[in-house]
Design an enzyme around this catalytic site. Structure first.
Site, mmCIF file in Angstrom:
data_model
loop_
_atom_site.group_PDB
_atom_site.id
_atom_site.type_symbol
_atom_site.label_atom_id
_atom_site.label_comp_id
_atom_site.label_asym_id
_atom_site.label_seq_id
_atom_site.Cartn_x
_atom_site.Cartn_y
_atom_site.Cartn_z
ATOM 1 N N HIS A 1 11.578 21.582 10.609
ATOM 2 C CA HIS A 1 10.821 20.777 9.649
ATOM 3 C C HIS A 1 10.447 21.569 8.400
ATOM 4 O O HIS A 1 10.021 21.005 7.406
ATOM 5 C CB HIS A 1 9.557 20.220 10.300
ATOM 6 C CG HIS A 1 9.865 19.251 11.409
ATOM 7 N ND1 HIS A 1 10.445 18.035 11.162
ATOM 8 C CD2 HIS A 1 9.710 19.335 12.750
ATOM 9 C CE1 HIS A 1 10.623 17.404 12.315
ATOM 10 N NE2 HIS A 1 10.199 18.175 13.284
ATOM 11 N N TRP B 1 0.835 -1.201 0.000
ATOM 12 C CA TRP B 1 0.000 0.000 0.000
ATOM 13 C C TRP B 1 0.872 1.255 0.000
ATOM 14 O O TRP B 1 0.684 2.170 -0.785
ATOM 15 C CB TRP B 1 -0.860 -0.067 1.270
ATOM 16 C CG TRP B 1 -1.848 1.012 1.495
ATOM 17 C CD1 TRP B 1 -3.102 1.094 0.971
ATOM 18 C CD2 TRP B 1 -1.703 2.151 2.353
ATOM 19 N NE1 TRP B 1 -3.747 2.210 1.444
ATOM 20 C CE2 TRP B 1 -2.915 2.873 2.293
ATOM 21 C CE3 TRP B 1 -0.676 2.626 3.163
ATOM 22 C CZ2 TRP B 1 -3.116 4.051 3.014
ATOM 23 C CZ3 TRP B 1 -0.877 3.800 3.871
ATOM 24 C CH2 TRP B 1 -2.086 4.508 3.792
#
Ligand code: GLN
Ligand code: ZN
Length: 776
Positions: A711, A31
């Protein structure tokens, strides 16, 4: 199969096995691979859809073959099942409006992951699991409507392709709204009422299509639920009941007990699903005390859906016996405690795992097998499962006697007493001793520990693990990196240096591999968010420190510079909360074992001359219980574990810690009680709130507020960093403030890292200059 759903009618026999959800990722993470290939442009949309369909049907077929009577449908997703609801309800935030024309997948993935110039929807932890869902966003203009019915599509697909009548599963309106953003506590009812016609329509369509059972997940009922919410809950289920009178509705709760049991079992539905594993034993007591409505079906969650251990069948059968005192056996369904989404898929592909460690484990597929055994016991009596019971008893006996679990006999974990946990003297005195020793400037600059993990480093580690690079060559490589970056940090003018964590793959796995007591799986992946999966290490045995884990690298780094180098360790709560934890002893006992092992490393570093040691606790918040009244107990032993890890060092040894993803104001008391000399906090998303909190509740120890978000690909300029530091100085006295990025730098590239740190040091320098002028 003597007892599958077909012969008994779906969900109408004694001990019907009902699953609540199945891992979507596939046995080999097919997946994830399909999704990532699609995002990269390597897999066209039709092929992605075909692969998704294949996996969806395969998951259902596997459950059918495992003998599950009621298989859930609609739990499969292309990213996150909560986002599926948001999109089906047409709750698309304004900023994505322009994407509607680009078609469903473009819009869907943009909400999940962002798009050119459009921020993604927020993502947050699903209750106390490590699964993250996409937060539904409401605005004043939100006018939800049923845009599609993915549950109907999944139901019809399983019927057409496999001839199976499945049990569609939806997140209930109450939980959906409680997890939403942009709905004030006072506006909850209004939002729910906007959704009710949508749920009603979706259910009516399912009824027409021939569905029988519908699972409506309301895990928010395991949180603190105000008494004033129950009339709303009643209203919800009256409306849904009336919308599709032919359907059997089961309200499913999990992750803890529901406080207001009587209100819960009074809802006008056909079944209630309860978690008997993670409820602290409360649920059985509630049933014994208040009874269970005779016309209602109980979904009994007796197999742990979110851990990897085999079920103690004797204990599970005893629980079922107690339930049978109050509930007719044909009204008891056998279930995992929650969706198996939180468990790895199958033990089938585990190669390394052998002996008792393998026997002790059950992943999703094996858990379904256990439910089938329990069903056989209920239907045909214990003699039908004699062999399984025998094996299971032997296993649990062996586990109890296992030397690996009895390192600290006679008491399990032997954790109370032992090392002193509080540092003497108090912080203020330690601060003076440390200042005299280190003579750091005002606003000392440092980093959180890791430096860029470049592809070169990851490649070297891969080669070393495969045996293509021998130990000596790998060590030489790591040392060269350390030397290179010590020079860089000196050149940048940082005040406290780090060795860079180049030898570490992951902050938990690295220590887990060095300690005794941990076990690792080959393929024990669970979804964390989107296509990202994690493979948590397993706390199997008692934890012991056998050899120094970080001393050579740290000492080597320190030998290259006159500046202080911080030792860098992962704290006991983070080790605990990011692992699969054994359940034969309390979590607290495991935390204390970990603390003792970390302390051995702290002491080894100190003995080797390392005088600043950082013990990271980014996952402190993650282990917090769902109910507020239980926080105190958790934080109590959590803080104790941290102090146990660091409490024996000399006054002049400076203990640092680091935390991220934590609403500081939620636990400022506990953080203060940890008594670290310096704490650094991730603050990118909440700098303002944090400063507010610090103004209100003065923090009186060393503290570094991240001055930029590591980030984000955008690096603020020096002036912006200066502004952020000055803002912090509003709430923190200059002699306590540190300057650092907001988390480790391992995911950044070298240029970004150099640029951002240069600006950070420059910003700190400028402010220092002006502070000196005013004579601080
Ligand atoms: N010391 C760790 C690092 O810098 C901390 C990581 C974290 O907070 N998650 O990578
Ligand atoms: Zn961090």
């Amino acid at each position: 199969m003597t007892s599958n759903g077909k012969q008994n009618g779906n969900g109408n026999g004694i001990g019907t096995v009902s699953n609540l959800g199945y891992p979507r990722i596939g046995e080999q993470r097919e997946w994830k691979k399909a999704l990532e290939a699609y995002w990269k442009g390597d897999l066209p949309e039709e092929r992605l859809e075909a692969e998704m369909k294949r996996l969806r049907l395969q998951n259902i077929k596997k459950q059918h073959d495992a003998g599950v009577d009621l298989i859930s449908a609609g739990d499969f997703t292309r990213y996150d099942h909560v986002l599926d609801h948001t999109v089906a309800f047409g709750l698309v935030p304004e900023r994505f409006g322009g994407l509607k024309a680009d078609g469903a997948p473009a819009l869907y993935f943009a909400m999940a992951r962002g798009a050119e110039g459009i921020a993604a929807c927020e993502m947050t932890k699903w209750f106390n699991t490590n699964y993250h869902y996409i937060v539904p966003e409401w605005g004043p203009e939100s006018a939800p409507a049923l845009r599609s019915n993915p549950w109907l599509a999944a139901f019809e697909e399983a019927k057409a392709e496999l001839g199976l009548v499945t049990k569609p599963v939806l997140v209930g309106p109450y939980t959906f709204v409680r997890l939403s953003k942009g709905v004030a506590a006072g506006a909850r009812e209004q939002a729910v009422r906007k959704l009710l016609p949508i749920y009603a329509e979706a259910l009516a369509q399912l009824e027409t299509a021939g569905a029988e059972w519908i699972q409506i997940d309301e895990p928010a009922l395991s949180l603190d639920v105000a008494a004033s919410d129950w009339p709303l809950l009643n209203e919800i289920y009256h409306v849904l009941r009336a919308a599709a009178p032919g359907l059997k509705l089961i309200v499913q709760t999990y992750f803890d007990a529901v406080d207001d049991y009587e209100a819960l079992v009074s809802l006008p539905v056909n079944g209630i699903g309860l978690d008997f594993v993670h409820d602290g034993g409360a649920t059985l007591k509630q049933i014994a005390r208040y009874g269970f409505p005779p016309q209602m079906t109980l979904g009994a969650g007796i197999v742990d859906g979110r851990n990897i251990w085999k079920t103690d069948l004797t204990a599970a059968l005893a629980l079922l016996d107690s339930l049978k005192q109050c509930i007719a056996p044909e009204r008891i369904m056998l279930q995992p405690s929650c969706s198996l989404l939180h468990a790895p898929v199958t033990l089938k592909h585990e190669k390394k795992l052998q002996g008792i460690k393998r026997l002790a484990m059950a992943f999703a597929d094996e858990k379904l097998g256990e439910l089938a055994v329990l069903r056989a016991a209920m239907r045909e009596g214990l003699s039908a499962v004699k062999l399984e019971l025998q094996d299971n008893t032997l296993l649990f006996d062996a586990l109890r006697k296992s030397p690996e679990r009895n390192r600290f006999s006679p008491v399990n974990g032997a954790v109370d007493g032992g090392a002193a946990v509080a540092r003497r003297p108090a912080f203020e005195e330690r601060r003076k001793a440390q200042q005299a020793k280190w003579n750091l400037p005002l606003l000392p600059t440092t980093t959180i520990g890791s430096l860029p993990q470049t592809s070169e480093i990851r490649k070297a580690r891969r080669q070393w693990r495969k045996g293509e690079l021998d130990n000596a060559a790998y060590e030489t490589f790591i040392r060269a990196k350390i030397a290179e970056w010590i020079a860089v940090q000196e050149q940048l003018g940082l005040d406290v240096l780090v060795h860079g964590e180049f030898e570490r793959n992951d902050m938990v796995e690295f220590f887990g591999e060095c300690l005794e007591g941990y076990v690792f799986t080959d393929n024990g992946w669970v979804q964390s968010y989107g296509s990202r999966c994690v493979k948590p290490p397993v706390l199997f045995g008692d934890i012991a420190h056998t050899a120094p884990m970080t001393v050579p690298e740290t000492v080597y780094a320190a030998s290259l510079t006159d500046k202080p180098v911080k030792g860098m360790l992962t704290g006991p709560l983070t080790m605990l909360n990011w692992s699969f934890v054994r359940t034969d002893i309390p979590r607290k006992a495991v935390a204390f074992q970990l603390a003792d092992a970390i302390r051995a490393e702290v002491e080894a570093l100190e003995a080797a001359g390392i005088g600043m040691i950082q013990v990271d606790e980014p996952a402190l918040r993650e282990g917090a219980p769902l109910k507020n009244r239980e926080w105190q107990e958790y934080l109590g032993w959590g803080v104790e574990a941290f102090k146990r890890a660091v409490g024996t060092v000399q006054d002049t040894t400076q203990i640092h810690t680091h935390m991220c993803y934590c609403d500081f104001h939620e636990m400022i008391g506990a953080i203060r009680d940890m008594d670290a000399d310096v704490i650094s906090l991730e603050t990118s998303r909440s700098h303002g709130t944090l400063i507010e909190a610090l103004r209100g509740e003065r923090y009186d120890k060393g503290i570094g507020l991240g001055v930029y978000d590591i980030h984000s690909p955008f690096i603020p300029d020096t002036a912006e960093m200066e502004r952020i530091i000055r803002e912090a100085l509003d709430a923190v006295p200059p002699e306590l403030l540190w300057v650092n990025p907001d988390c480790g730098l391992k995911t950044r590239n070298t240029e970004e890292t150099l640029l951002s740190l240069r600006r950070m040091v420059e910003a700190a320098d400028r402010i220092r200059g002006s502070l000196m002028q005013v004579g601080v």
